[in-house]
Design a protein around this motif. Structure first.
Motif, mmCIF file in Angstrom:
data_model
loop_
_atom_site.group_PDB
_atom_site.id
_atom_site.type_symbol
_atom_site.label_atom_id
_atom_site.label_comp_id
_atom_site.label_asym_id
_atom_site.label_seq_id
_atom_site.Cartn_x
_atom_site.Cartn_y
_atom_site.Cartn_z
ATOM 1 N N ALA A 180 -5.048 6.471 1.623
ATOM 2 C CA ALA A 180 -4.120 6.436 0.489
ATOM 3 C C ALA A 180 -4.640 7.238 -0.708
ATOM 4 O O ALA A 180 -4.138 7.088 -1.828
ATOM 5 C CB ALA A 180 -3.854 4.993 0.075
ATOM 6 N N ARG A 196 -5.245 -2.830 5.917
ATOM 7 C CA ARG A 196 -5.008 -2.053 7.139
ATOM 8 C C ARG A 196 -6.043 -0.954 7.354
ATOM 9 O O ARG A 196 -6.672 -0.880 8.387
ATOM 10 C CB ARG A 196 -3.597 -1.463 7.139
ATOM 11 N N HIS A 197 -6.212 -0.068 6.384
ATOM 12 C CA HIS A 197 -7.167 1.035 6.573
ATOM 13 C C HIS A 197 -8.266 1.073 5.512
ATOM 14 O O HIS A 197 -9.037 2.024 5.472
ATOM 15 C CB HIS A 197 -6.450 2.389 6.582
ATOM 16 N N GLY A 198 -8.278 0.092 4.621
ATOM 17 C CA GLY A 198 -9.413 -0.050 3.719
ATOM 18 C C GLY A 198 -9.413 0.812 2.478
ATOM 19 O O GLY A 198 -10.417 0.844 1.763
ATOM 20 N N SER A 199 -8.328 1.520 2.190
ATOM 21 C CA SER A 199 -8.301 2.246 0.925
ATOM 22 C C SER A 199 -8.396 1.248 -0.225
ATOM 23 O O SER A 199 -7.897 0.130 -0.128
ATOM 24 C CB SER A 199 -6.999 3.045 0.776
ATOM 25 N N GLN A 223 1.616 -1.424 3.903
ATOM 26 C CA GLN A 223 0.896 -2.662 4.214
ATOM 27 C C GLN A 223 0.870 -3.550 2.975
ATOM 28 O O GLN A 223 0.619 -3.075 1.874
ATOM 29 C CB GLN A 223 -0.536 -2.312 4.642
ATOM 30 N N CYS A 280 0.839 -1.188 0.000
ATOM 31 C CA CYS A 280 0.000 0.000 0.000
ATOM 32 C C CYS A 280 0.882 1.250 0.000
ATOM 33 O O CYS A 280 1.932 1.280 0.638
ATOM 34 C CB CYS A 280 -0.911 -0.010 1.225
ATOM 35 N N HIS A 319 0.181 3.933 1.454
ATOM 36 C CA HIS A 319 0.017 4.678 2.699
ATOM 37 C C HIS A 319 1.054 4.268 3.742
ATOM 38 O O HIS A 319 1.922 5.054 4.085
ATOM 39 C CB HIS A 319 -1.419 4.512 3.227
ATOM 40 N N GLU A 320 0.973 3.026 4.234
ATOM 41 C CA GLU A 320 1.936 2.592 5.253
ATOM 42 C C GLU A 320 2.588 1.266 4.917
ATOM 43 O O GLU A 320 2.868 0.457 5.790
ATOM 44 C CB GLU A 320 1.246 2.501 6.625
ATOM 45 N N CYS A 334 -6.971 -2.391 0.711
ATOM 46 C CA CYS A 334 -5.881 -2.451 1.682
ATOM 47 C C CYS A 334 -6.409 -3.032 2.990
ATOM 48 O O CYS A 334 -7.381 -2.525 3.550
ATOM 49 C CB CYS A 334 -5.307 -1.060 1.927
#
Ligand code: FES
Length: 134
Positions: free
Chosen positions: A87, A70-73, A51, A46, A48-49, A68
Motif C-alpha cells: 500500500a 493482510r499484507h502488513g503495510s 482489507q 486498507c 491496497h485490497e 494491515c
C-alpha cells in the motif's frame, strides 16, 4: 454532531470502531485511533485490497502505525499515510471529528452521519452474545 466516545477510551482500548452512512445510505466503517495525546479517524479499509484493519477485535497498531492484517503495510496513525509494502504511497481517507476540551470525541463530518458503534454487521445490541452470524 454526534458524540462518539472519549479520547481516554480510544487510548485504553487501542482503537474504536463505528459505522457511518453516507447521503445515499451506504455504510462505511471508521476507526478512531490514538495519535499522540489525541485521536484521529480513518476509514477502516486498507487502500491496497480493501482489507478491514479492525475485523471486530480492534485494529492492530504497533508503534503508532496501523498494521494491515493482510499484507502488513503500516499506516501512520496520525497522518494516515503509508510508505511501505503493497500500500506504499497511499493515504487513508479521513473522517472529520472534533475533540472537545473535556476529551469527548464528536463526529463532525458533513458527508456522513453516525449509524452505530461497531462494524457494519454488528448493529444489534453490542452487549448481546446471542447474535450468531453464519
Ligand atoms: S490489503 Fe493491506 S497491504 Fe494488501
Amino acid at each position: 454532531m454526534e458524540q462518539l466516545t472519549t479520547v481516554d477510551t480510544v487510548h485504553e482500548e487501542g482503537s474504536w470502531l463505528f459505522t457511518v452512512s453516507d447521503r445515499f445510505g451506504d455504510e462505511e466503517e471508521v476507526i478512531l485511533v490514538p495519535c499522540e495525546d489525541g485521536v484521529e479517524a480513518w476509514v477502516n479499509r486498507c487502500t491496497h485490497e480493501s482489507q478491514r484493519f479492525d475485523t471486530g477485535r480492534g485494529a492492530p497498531i504497533r508503534n503508532g502505525q496501523i498494521v494491515c492484517p493482510r499484507h502488513g503495510s503500516m499506516f501512520d496513525s496520525c497522518s494516515g499515510h503509508c510508505d511501505n509494502g503493497e500500500a506504499a504511497n497511499t493515504t487513508l481517507p479521513a473522517v472529520d471529528i472534533t475533540v472537545h476540551t473535556d476529551g469527548t470525541v464528536f463526529l463532525t463530518d458533513d458527508d456522513v452521519t453516525f449509524a452505530h458503534e461497531g462494524g457494519i454487521d454488528d448493529d444489534d445490541d453490542p452487549d448481546s452474545t446471542s447474535h450468531i452470524s453464519l
